[in-house]
Design a protein around this motif. Structure first.
Motif, short mmCIF file in Angstrom:
data_model
loop_
_atom_site.label_atom_id
_atom_site.label_comp_id
_atom_site.label_asym_id
_atom_site.label_seq_id
_atom_site.Cartn_x
_atom_site.Cartn_y
_atom_site.Cartn_z
N LEU A 127 40.83 46.34 35.73
CA LEU A 127 40.61 45.53 34.54
C LEU A 127 39.57 44.45 34.80
CD1 LEU A 127 41.80 45.34 31.63
CD2 LEU A 127 43.26 43.50 32.48
N TYR A 128 39.68 43.78 35.96
CA TYR A 128 38.69 42.76 36.33
C TYR A 128 37.29 43.36 36.38
CZ TYR A 128 41.89 38.96 37.69
OH TYR A 128 42.79 37.94 37.66
N LYS A 129 37.18 44.53 37.01
CA LYS A 129 35.88 45.17 37.18
C LYS A 129 35.24 45.50 35.83
CE LYS A 129 33.62 49.18 39.31
NZ LYS A 129 33.83 50.42 40.10
N ILE A 130 36.05 46.06 34.92
CA ILE A 130 35.53 46.48 33.61
C ILE A 130 35.14 45.29 32.75
CG2 ILE A 130 36.15 47.60 31.43
CD1 ILE A 130 37.88 49.53 33.11
N LEU A 131 36.04 44.31 32.67
CA LEU A 131 35.83 43.19 31.74
C LEU A 131 34.77 42.21 32.22
CD1 LEU A 131 39.47 42.39 30.55
CD2 LEU A 131 37.75 43.81 29.46
N THR A 133 32.00 43.21 34.06
CA THR A 133 30.70 43.87 34.34
C THR A 133 30.16 44.66 33.16
OG1 THR A 133 31.81 45.84 35.25
CG2 THR A 133 31.20 44.07 36.80
N ARG A 134 31.00 45.01 32.19
CA ARG A 134 30.54 45.86 31.09
C ARG A 134 30.55 45.12 29.76
NH1 ARG A 134 33.54 51.66 31.90
NH2 ARG A 134 32.96 52.02 34.07
N GLY A 135 29.68 45.61 28.87
CA GLY A 135 29.68 45.11 27.49
C GLY A 135 29.49 43.61 27.43
N GLU A 136 30.32 42.95 26.63
CA GLU A 136 30.27 41.49 26.51
C GLU A 136 31.12 40.92 27.65
OE1 GLU A 136 31.40 38.50 23.01
OE2 GLU A 136 30.05 40.11 22.49
N LYS A 137 30.48 40.58 28.74
CA LYS A 137 31.17 40.26 29.99
C LYS A 137 32.04 39.01 29.87
CE LYS A 137 27.36 42.24 32.66
NZ LYS A 137 26.49 42.47 31.53
N MET A 138 33.27 39.10 30.42
CA MET A 138 34.17 37.96 30.49
C MET A 138 34.06 37.32 31.87
SD MET A 138 37.50 39.66 28.60
CE MET A 138 38.50 38.17 28.68
N THR A 139 34.49 36.07 31.97
CA THR A 139 34.50 35.40 33.28
C THR A 139 35.78 35.79 34.03
OG1 THR A 139 35.68 33.44 32.48
CG2 THR A 139 33.27 33.45 32.27
N TRP A 140 35.79 35.51 35.33
CA TRP A 140 36.96 35.80 36.16
C TRP A 140 38.18 35.04 35.65
CZ3 TRP A 140 37.25 39.30 40.08
CH2 TRP A 140 38.40 39.26 40.88
N ASP A 141 37.98 33.77 35.26
CA ASP A 141 39.09 32.94 34.76
C ASP A 141 39.66 33.49 33.45
OD1 ASP A 141 38.89 31.25 36.90
OD2 ASP A 141 37.62 29.78 35.86
N GLU A 142 38.77 33.99 32.57
CA GLU A 142 39.23 34.53 31.29
C GLU A 142 40.10 35.77 31.49
OE1 GLU A 142 35.63 33.24 28.22
OE2 GLU A 142 35.41 35.02 29.47
N SER A 144 41.77 36.38 34.26
CA SER A 144 42.98 35.90 34.94
C SER A 144 44.01 35.39 33.93
CB SER A 144 42.63 34.77 35.92
OG SER A 144 41.82 35.25 36.97
N ALA A 145 43.51 34.77 32.84
CA ALA A 145 44.42 34.27 31.81
C ALA A 145 45.22 35.40 31.18
CB ALA A 145 43.63 33.53 30.74
N ILE A 146 44.63 36.60 31.14
CA ILE A 146 45.34 37.77 30.61
C ILE A 146 46.34 38.31 31.63
CG2 ILE A 146 45.07 40.16 29.82
CD1 ILE A 146 42.31 39.39 28.78
N THR A 147 45.90 38.45 32.87
CA THR A 147 46.76 39.09 33.90
C THR A 147 47.92 38.20 34.32
OG1 THR A 147 45.30 38.26 35.66
CG2 THR A 147 44.83 40.45 34.77
N LYS A 148 47.85 36.88 34.06
CA LYS A 148 48.93 35.98 34.47
C LYS A 148 50.07 35.91 33.45
CE LYS A 148 46.13 32.99 37.45
NZ LYS A 148 45.49 31.66 37.61
N GLN A 149 49.85 36.55 32.27
CA GLN A 149 50.91 36.56 31.26
C GLN A 149 52.06 37.45 31.73
OE1 GLN A 149 51.06 34.92 28.28
NE2 GLN A 149 49.16 33.84 28.78
N ALA A 150 53.24 36.86 31.87
CA ALA A 150 54.38 37.58 32.45
C ALA A 150 54.89 38.69 31.55
CB ALA A 150 55.51 36.60 32.75
N GLY A 151 54.72 38.54 30.25
CA GLY A 151 55.31 39.48 29.30
C GLY A 151 54.82 40.90 29.43
#
Length: 630
Positions: A127-131, A133-142, A144-151
């Motif tokens: 997920l980190y690699k795709i988000l 490096t591709r398309g509208e690139k997200m930052t590492w922190d952005e 991380s905000a998704i992957t840290k959600q426990a739900g």
């Protein structure tokens, strides 16, 4: 006389059909009422009043999010261009109609392309690699905000089904919160939103105009709503009455399609020339974008400016759909600022598929804004027997481009090689990149290209462009998905036919100096272009004052095979004009409808429609009635 059983049965069927039609209309208007209520709710969550405009790209992003959308930066940039200064509530409603909210099915399909094993999970590392490096690139922190959600995360994996559920819930919650705020605050609920005002889903009532601050008007008590402030959206309806109206009829024979022939001077071959290519691209929502140019004339000179579809080489048997697309150029003079552009003229003279203008221009900077009506360049549904093959593996196991794909790439190269020198500069390549990926290639990345692909004088060759696409195929191990994204964004269909784009070429001849032309933008038609179109029709067209309403004027102008009508509203109130083309014959409107409605803001002008012959070899009759909805 007693009625027969057959007559009774016929009457029963007619009543049933009428009832179904009535229910369908009620359902349609109920849906429209809910849509505009959501628009109002989202708008007033960010802005204090319906009369307040969106003043920045950030505000546009925020108000779209409040409406349950999650637009990419590319989407926002499509509506907030370099020439946009403000957007009003009507603009916002138009955007929401085009940008539909993502469904859970669409989200799951997108994740499913990554999760090829169909496990329901995606590794965080992937997920980190795709988000990032591709398309509208997200930052590492952005990310991380998704992957840290426990739900919806566990053991280094994302449960994307749960993620989609949360996404949909959050989106709906934004809309719900906005609606609740609107319901609680009576001051916001009663605000006038132009023609997009509250509608009763129980029945259709007639629209009530907002009284002019200068003129006191009595409202007919029969038309006044009895409960609340119930009004109808701006749509044609049989329940609305059209009182003031004006009719325009123009009869055209087949030969009249080219009756404004462009006459080039005998000595034009001795004049100095500048040339640039460009392209009209059709967006998914039907909007058309194109290159826009600056023309520099070092001294006063007689000039001849032409535009025509570009006849690029095609694979044998493939039709050239774009050659029938109408083209035009609007010439605007730049004064003190880019915002202050004045219409000089436009290419109304015709010679076959070429449109041109000849006249004298003073020294200075001019803007050339290409235009096509959209009558011929529009979305079409085509049945395909199969998807064209783009790559194959040779006997040595290495990937190669198919003959058909190479031919399409050569056409693309010729189209994006704006100066026609057989090479792609970084500027030319970046127009291609912006169109296909929404990003630009910087000097550092261009230097990497120079190390790996064939270049001459720091410009990419045809072979280099071919190898670049082959590398992309190799990076995906032969998967053509990314290649198809590129092709579709450039107007190609799955049969490798260019059906949703129209390349063109512009020529400028100057008698006394060397003209220079440069592509500056690749974007949708600006307000400058819309204003120029309106002014050209007002200046040269026939004006008719609407019977019974002297503040509404309809201008109609015919240039070659195109008829354009413009509505001018001189009143203090927004009006809704009903447009009816049912009596026209062999005509094609850019609206795609025979009957429609147009909103016109107070003290303003807007294009009603552009019309062309459906079959140029036959006579065609333009018969249009513009009526004011009461």
């Amino acid at each position: 006389m007693a009625s027969s059983p057959e007559n009774n049965a016929s009457l029963s069927i007619q009543k049933g059909t009428h009832s179904e039609s009535s229910q369908a209309k009620k359902s349609q208007h109920a849906e429209e009422a809910i849509f505009y209520m959501n628009c109002r709710a989202a708008y007033l969550t960010v802005l204090k009043s319906s009369l307040e405009n969106i003043k920045s790209k950030e505000q546009l992003l925020l108000v779209l999010q409040q409406a349950g959308r999650n637009p990419s930066q590319k989407t926002v940039n499509k509506y907030w261009t370099s020439q946009t200064t403000t957007l009003n509530f009507d603009d916002f409603c138009t955007i929401l109609k085009k940008e539909k909210p993502a469904t859970k099915t669409e989200l799951l399909e997108a994740f499913g392309k990554i999760d090829t094993d169909n496990t329901g999970y995606i590794l965080h590392d992937e997920l980190y690699k795709i988000l990032t490096t591709r398309g509208e690139k997200m930052t590492w922190d952005e990310v991380s905000a998704i992957t840290k959600q426990a739900g919806f995360n566990c053991s280094g994996k994302l449960d994307y089904n749960k993620f989609c559920d949360l996404y949909m819930t959050t989106s709906e919650q934004c809309c719900k919160t906005a609606r609740e705020k609107l319901q609680v605050d009576s001051r916001l609920r009663q605000q006038q939103f132009g023609s997009h005002t509250e509608t009763s889903s129980e029945g259709i009532t007639l629209p009530v105009s907002k009284p002019s601050p200068r003129v006191s008007r009595k409202t007919d008590h029969k038309l006044a709503p009895t409960k609340g402030d119930s009004r109808t959206p701006s749509r044609p309806s049989s329940a609305q009455s059209c009182k003031a109206s004006v009719s325009t009829t123009i009869s055209n024979c087949a030969s009249s399609n080219r009756n404004t022939k462009l006459i080039e001077p005998d000595t034009i071959k001795e004049w100095q020339c500048a040339q640039s290519k460009g392209c009209f691209y059709l967006e998914d929502d039907g909007e058309i974008i194109s290159h826009k140019y600056k023309l520099h004339l070092p001294q006063r000179s007689t000039v001849c400016i032409t535009i025509k579809p570009l006849n690029v080489h095609q694979v044998e048997g493939k039709s050239c759909h774009w050659l029938s697309v109408d083209t035009a150029l609007y010439i605007l003079k730049e004064n003190e600022t880019q915002e202050n552009l004045q219409l000089v003229s436009f290419t109304e003279q015709q010679n076959k598929e070429m449109f041109g203008w000849k006249g004298e221009l003073g020294s200075g900077i001019y803007w050339l804004l290409p235009f096509t009506t959209g009558c011929r360049l529009k979305k079409v549904k085509t049945q395909f027997t199969g998807e064209a093959k783009l790559v194959y593996r040779g006997e040595d196991g290495e990937l190669a481009l198919t003959k058909e794909f190479r031919a399409a790439l050569l056409d693309i190269f010729e189209t994006i090689d704006l100066d026609g020198n057989g090479l792609l500069s970084l500027e030319e390549y970046n127009f291609f990149e912006l169109r296909t990926s929404g990003e630009k290639c910087d000097e550092e990345a261009w230097a990497v290209c120079k190390e790996n692909f064939d270049m001459k004088k720091n410009e990419l060759t045809r072979q280099g462009f071919m190898d670049l696409n082959l590398m992309e195929a190799n990076d995906r191990e032969g998967d053509p998905s990314d290649l198809w994204v590129t092709l579709l964004s450039l107007g190609y269909n799955k049969a490798l036919e260019m059906t949703e784009a129209c390349p063109f070429v512009i020529d400028i001849y100057a008698e006394k100096c060397k003209p220079r032309i440069k592509a500056i933008y690749l974007e949708a038609g600006s307000w400058q272009l819309n204003r120029a179109i309106c002014k050209s029709v007002v200046n040269k067209g026939e004006a008719k004052v609407m019977d019974g309403c002297e503040n509404i004027i309809i201008y109609t102008y015919k240039a070659g095979r195109r008829i354009t009508s413009v509505i001018e509203n001189k009143s203090e109130n927004k009006v809704i004009i009903h447009v009816n083309n049912e009596q026209s014959k062999n005509c094609l409107s850019n609206r795609g409808l025979t009957v429609f409605a147009v909103e016109v803001a107070p003290k303003s002008m807007t294009v009603s429609q552009h019309v062309m012959p459906l079959n140029e070899q036959e006579e065609w009759l333009y018969n249009c009635v513009h009526s004011l909805l009461r």
